[in-house]
Design a protein around this motif. Sequence first.
Motif, mmCIF file in Angstrom:
data_model
loop_
_atom_site.group_PDB
_atom_site.id
_atom_site.type_symbol
_atom_site.label_atom_id
_atom_site.label_comp_id
_atom_site.label_asym_id
_atom_site.label_seq_id
_atom_site.Cartn_x
_atom_site.Cartn_y
_atom_site.Cartn_z
ATOM 1 N N GLN A 51 -2.494 40.900 100.515
ATOM 2 C CA GLN A 51 -2.094 40.931 101.754
ATOM 3 C C GLN A 51 -2.386 41.593 102.525
ATOM 4 N N PRO A 52 -3.380 41.668 103.409
ATOM 5 C CA PRO A 52 -4.135 42.948 104.063
ATOM 6 C C PRO A 52 -3.639 43.242 105.711
ATOM 7 N N ARG A 53 -2.374 44.450 105.347
ATOM 8 C CA ARG A 53 -1.290 45.321 105.853
ATOM 9 C C ARG A 53 -1.377 46.395 105.665
ATOM 10 N N ALA A 54 -1.687 47.478 106.181
ATOM 11 C CA ALA A 54 -1.661 49.201 105.927
ATOM 12 C C ALA A 54 -0.391 49.676 105.496
ATOM 13 N N TRP A 55 -0.147 50.292 104.357
ATOM 14 C CA TRP A 55 1.348 50.639 104.133
ATOM 15 C C TRP A 55 1.054 51.697 103.146
ATOM 16 N N VAL A 56 2.094 52.749 103.372
ATOM 17 C CA VAL A 56 2.048 53.645 102.520
ATOM 18 C C VAL A 56 4.049 53.132 101.574
ATOM 19 N N GLY A 57 2.914 53.413 100.190
ATOM 20 C CA GLY A 57 4.879 52.831 99.362
ATOM 21 C C GLY A 57 5.242 54.332 98.472
ATOM 22 N N GLY A 58 5.881 54.396 97.804
ATOM 23 C CA GLY A 58 6.727 54.685 96.717
ATOM 24 C C GLY A 58 6.984 53.709 95.494
ATOM 25 N N PHE A 59 6.219 53.644 94.678
ATOM 26 C CA PHE A 59 6.659 52.280 93.346
ATOM 27 C C PHE A 59 7.144 53.494 92.546
ATOM 28 N N ASP A 60 8.375 53.022 91.688
ATOM 29 C CA ASP A 60 9.069 52.646 90.495
ATOM 30 C C ASP A 60 8.184 52.365 89.201
ATOM 31 N N MET A 61 7.236 53.641 89.093
ATOM 32 C CA MET A 61 6.691 52.702 87.423
ATOM 33 C C MET A 61 5.371 54.425 87.249
ATOM 34 N N PRO A 62 5.139 54.607 86.613
ATOM 35 C CA PRO A 62 4.403 55.786 86.357
ATOM 36 C C PRO A 62 2.782 55.432 86.022
ATOM 37 N N PHE A 63 2.459 56.269 87.271
ATOM 38 C CA PHE A 63 1.459 56.355 86.796
ATOM 39 C C PHE A 63 0.093 56.679 86.111
ATOM 40 N N GLY A 64 0.553 57.584 85.523
ATOM 41 C CA GLY A 64 -0.014 57.903 84.345
ATOM 42 C C GLY A 64 0.378 58.784 82.752
ATOM 43 N N LEU A 65 -0.472 58.823 81.532
ATOM 44 C CA LEU A 65 0.023 58.816 80.213
ATOM 45 C C LEU A 65 -0.546 60.376 80.366
ATOM 46 N N PRO A 66 0.789 60.776 79.139
ATOM 47 C CA PRO A 66 0.735 62.615 79.235
ATOM 48 C C PRO A 66 -0.797 62.784 78.092
ATOM 49 N N ARG A 67 -0.891 63.522 78.772
ATOM 50 C CA ARG A 67 -2.569 64.478 78.100
ATOM 51 C C ARG A 67 -2.764 64.501 76.914
ATOM 52 N N GLU A 68 -1.409 65.164 76.197
ATOM 53 C CA GLU A 68 -1.533 65.806 74.915
ATOM 54 C C GLU A 68 -0.989 63.923 74.457
ATOM 55 N N LEU A 69 -1.075 63.356 74.321
ATOM 56 C CA LEU A 69 -1.007 61.620 73.947
ATOM 57 C C LEU A 69 -2.629 61.012 73.538
ATOM 58 N N VAL A 70 -3.066 61.322 75.114
ATOM 59 C CA VAL A 70 -3.971 60.483 75.018
ATOM 60 C C VAL A 70 -5.605 61.519 74.854
ATOM 61 N N GLN A 71 -5.448 63.063 74.515
ATOM 62 C CA GLN A 71 -6.475 63.737 73.868
ATOM 63 C C GLN A 71 -5.784 63.091 72.435
ATOM 64 N N ALA A 72 -4.594 63.262 71.747
ATOM 65 C CA ALA A 72 -4.439 62.806 70.079
ATOM 66 C C ALA A 72 -5.148 61.508 69.990
#
Length: 279
Positions: A51-72
């Motif tokens: 939907q074409p509307r502007a907003w700023v939102g807080g989302f209850d979900m992680p946005f990234g993975l641990p760097r240690e995990l990604v490297q491993a």
Amino acid sequence: MLHLLGCDFSSSPTARKPIVVAWGHLRGSVVVLERLESLTSLAAFVQWLAQPRAWVGGFDMPFGLPRELVQALDWPLEWEACLRHYASLSRDEIRATFAAFCDARPVGGKFAHRACDIPAGSSPSMKWVNPPVAFMLHAGVPRLLDAGVELPGLHTPRLSAGAPSRRVALEAYPGLLAREVLGRRSYKSDERAKQTPERLIARKDLLNALELGQTRLGLRLKLSHSQRDTLVDDASGDALDAVLCLLQAAWGQQRHAQGAARYGLPPDMDPLEGWILSA
């Protein structure tokens, strides 16, 4: 007037356990709750994002993975490439990969953590059960990306002519704000047998503190009587969690209006892991 929202996300939404969105706006230091919205499928979430509307939102979900995990795992160390790879995996593949990672590690240190987990008190974003935040990341963030949403510090979309208005998503965590008020007291449960009078009282106490502005965010929540009743009566806590995310989004927007970069996210935030707003 800029629209603000808080989203209590589910990786497998249903009519019984929907994604809940709390819409509101900021008036000085007061966050006015406008309405609650329920989305009963991931397809409905995608349509909602379009939907074409502007907003700023807080989302209850992680946005990234641990760097240690990604490297491993030898996955890409650039955020979008890593998330695109992650999105290409099935949930069974994610579960098996993360379980193998944990099995190879000592007791007490099975999971890898992001830098924000300790200050926020959050579950590691690779956790696939209780709560399955790894699947929330898998289901939610790629859909934000595909919708052209901005994730400050992680992703800035290229907006073309005719593209939807600017939408900004920030990682929120309702437990961070709830624990500031309630300590270890629980205020919600999806299990009917655990929807106790004590948890009802905790929801009332939490809402009372939010309405009085008794948190470090310095914001007061404004509700109607019917809205307060709805939040108190929702024993699952989903609607209240969406409102807690709304307050964190409002804090981020307030920082942005005061000139802070990245809506108050730390300037030295790991660009692979991301950060929980206000942690």
